[in-house]
Design an enzyme around this catalytic site. Sequence first.
Site, PDB file in Angstrom:
ATOM      1  N   LEU A  50       0.813  -1.212   0.000  1.00  7.98           N
ATOM      2  CA  LEU A  50       0.000   0.000   0.000  1.00  7.98           C
ATOM      3  C   LEU A  50       0.849   1.265   0.000  1.00  7.98           C
ATOM      4  O   LEU A  50       1.894   1.349   0.642  1.00  7.98           O
ATOM      5  CB  LEU A  50      -0.928  -0.001   1.211  1.00  7.98           C
ATOM      6  CG  LEU A  50      -1.864  -1.206   1.354  1.00  7.98           C
ATOM      7  CD1 LEU A  50      -2.781  -1.025   2.545  1.00  7.98           C
ATOM      8  CD2 LEU A  50      -2.672  -1.447   0.080  1.00  7.98           C
ATOM      9  N   HIS A  90      -3.459   4.137  -2.429  1.00  8.31           N
ATOM     10  CA  HIS A  90      -4.402   3.221  -1.781  1.00  8.31           C
ATOM     11  C   HIS A  90      -5.084   3.890  -0.586  1.00  8.31           C
ATOM     12  O   HIS A  90      -6.291   3.714  -0.360  1.00  8.31           O
ATOM     13  CB  HIS A  90      -3.675   1.966  -1.284  1.00  8.31           C
ATOM     14  CG  HIS A  90      -3.098   1.121  -2.363  1.00  8.31           C
ATOM     15  ND1 HIS A  90      -1.748   1.034  -2.575  1.00  8.31           N
ATOM     16  CD2 HIS A  90      -3.677   0.314  -3.296  1.00  8.31           C
ATOM     17  CE1 HIS A  90      -1.512   0.195  -3.580  1.00  8.31           C
ATOM     18  NE2 HIS A  90      -2.660  -0.241  -4.042  1.00  8.31           N
ATOM     19  N   VAL A  96      -3.636   9.611  -7.607  1.00  9.37           N
ATOM     20  CA  VAL A  96      -2.745  10.330  -6.696  1.00  9.37           C
ATOM     21  C   VAL A  96      -1.349  10.328  -7.304  1.00  9.37           C
ATOM     22  O   VAL A  96      -0.859   9.285  -7.752  1.00  9.37           O
ATOM     23  CB  VAL A  96      -2.735   9.683  -5.298  1.00  9.37           C
ATOM     24  CG1 VAL A  96      -1.780  10.427  -4.361  1.00  9.37           C
ATOM     25  CG2 VAL A  96      -4.152   9.675  -4.715  1.00  9.37           C
ATOM     26  N   ARG A 134       4.555  -0.601  -8.169  1.00  8.63           N
ATOM     27  CA  ARG A 134       5.705  -0.996  -8.983  1.00  8.63           C
ATOM     28  C   ARG A 134       6.779   0.095  -9.051  1.00  8.63           C
ATOM     29  O   ARG A 134       7.878  -0.160  -9.537  1.00  8.63           O
ATOM     30  CB  ARG A 134       5.247  -1.377 -10.386  1.00  8.63           C
ATOM     31  CG  ARG A 134       4.436  -2.678 -10.427  1.00  8.63           C
ATOM     32  CD  ARG A 134       4.148  -3.112 -11.854  1.00  8.63           C
ATOM     33  NE  ARG A 134       3.653  -4.472 -11.913  1.00  8.63           N
ATOM     34  CZ  ARG A 134       2.367  -4.805 -11.975  1.00  8.63           C
ATOM     35  NH1 ARG A 134       1.452  -3.855 -11.969  1.00  8.63           N
ATOM     36  NH2 ARG A 134       1.993  -6.081 -12.038  1.00  8.63           N
TER      37      ARG A 134
END
Length: 280
Positions: free
Chosen positions: A32, A36, A176, A187
């Site tokens: 996260l 998220h 975001v 990633r």
Amino acid sequence: MVHGTVAGIRDAVAGLRDARRTVALVPTMGALHDGHLALVRRARAIADAVVVSIFVNPLQFGAGEDLDRYPRTLDADVAALAREGVELVFAPSAAEMYPEGAVETSVGAGHVGSLYEGASRPGHFDGMLTVVAKLFHIVQPDTAVFGQKDAQQVFLVRRMVADLNAPLAIEVVPTVREADGLALSSRNRYLDADGRRAALALSESLAAAEAAAGEGLDEVLAEAAAAFGDHEAIELDYLVVVDPATFLPVDEEATGEATVLVAARVGGTRLIDNAGIVLG
């Protein structure tokens, strides 16, 4: 707070229902980041209780993709969710979600699922929709929250909900970004310093597309593609402008709202991004 079994999360959600609390689900694959957490905060704003699922779904990874390499940071994820006041975390194993191994019944993503990301990652969206449908059945949320960064995923989930008359709402949160424009992604942690700089070509291409939107489709594509010209470390996969209502490519005479989709590979890391524009 954390449940690893279907029975456990169902019982926990049943307790929320007994207390007449509305439930929002945020499906994730973990690792996260602030993107998220923006979904979690939106979920908390629109529902009485939040369930976050953390599951690296093997069905949506193809041969040669990064399933084994995908970051798994469950302890840190749970700690971050606790700070956000999340009531329940569903973190099942693959054996819990797919007890028979290979699934015999799955959700097909249709024609749009074979385009763009689907063309580069065959079967990806079938696997994604299958696990999302399972999560919807397991948790039975009033609302599920997704991020606009995965625009094709959002379109396909909305289409599945409409086609199957699933009894929930879909809420979408804007992408975001870092201060320099790079979209947050799990990633991104794979990028070294040179790769991190090269990755800015994606957001730069979207900015160029937006600036050229008044000139029409051909100029949008030309200016957006030109943003990759000086970045030898990045390989463009696709760049396309689609109608957000159908997710099919727009024609040369199109005007009005459109979505620019871009995907590229930086070394061994594949990144995606998108932005809305107004053509003409």
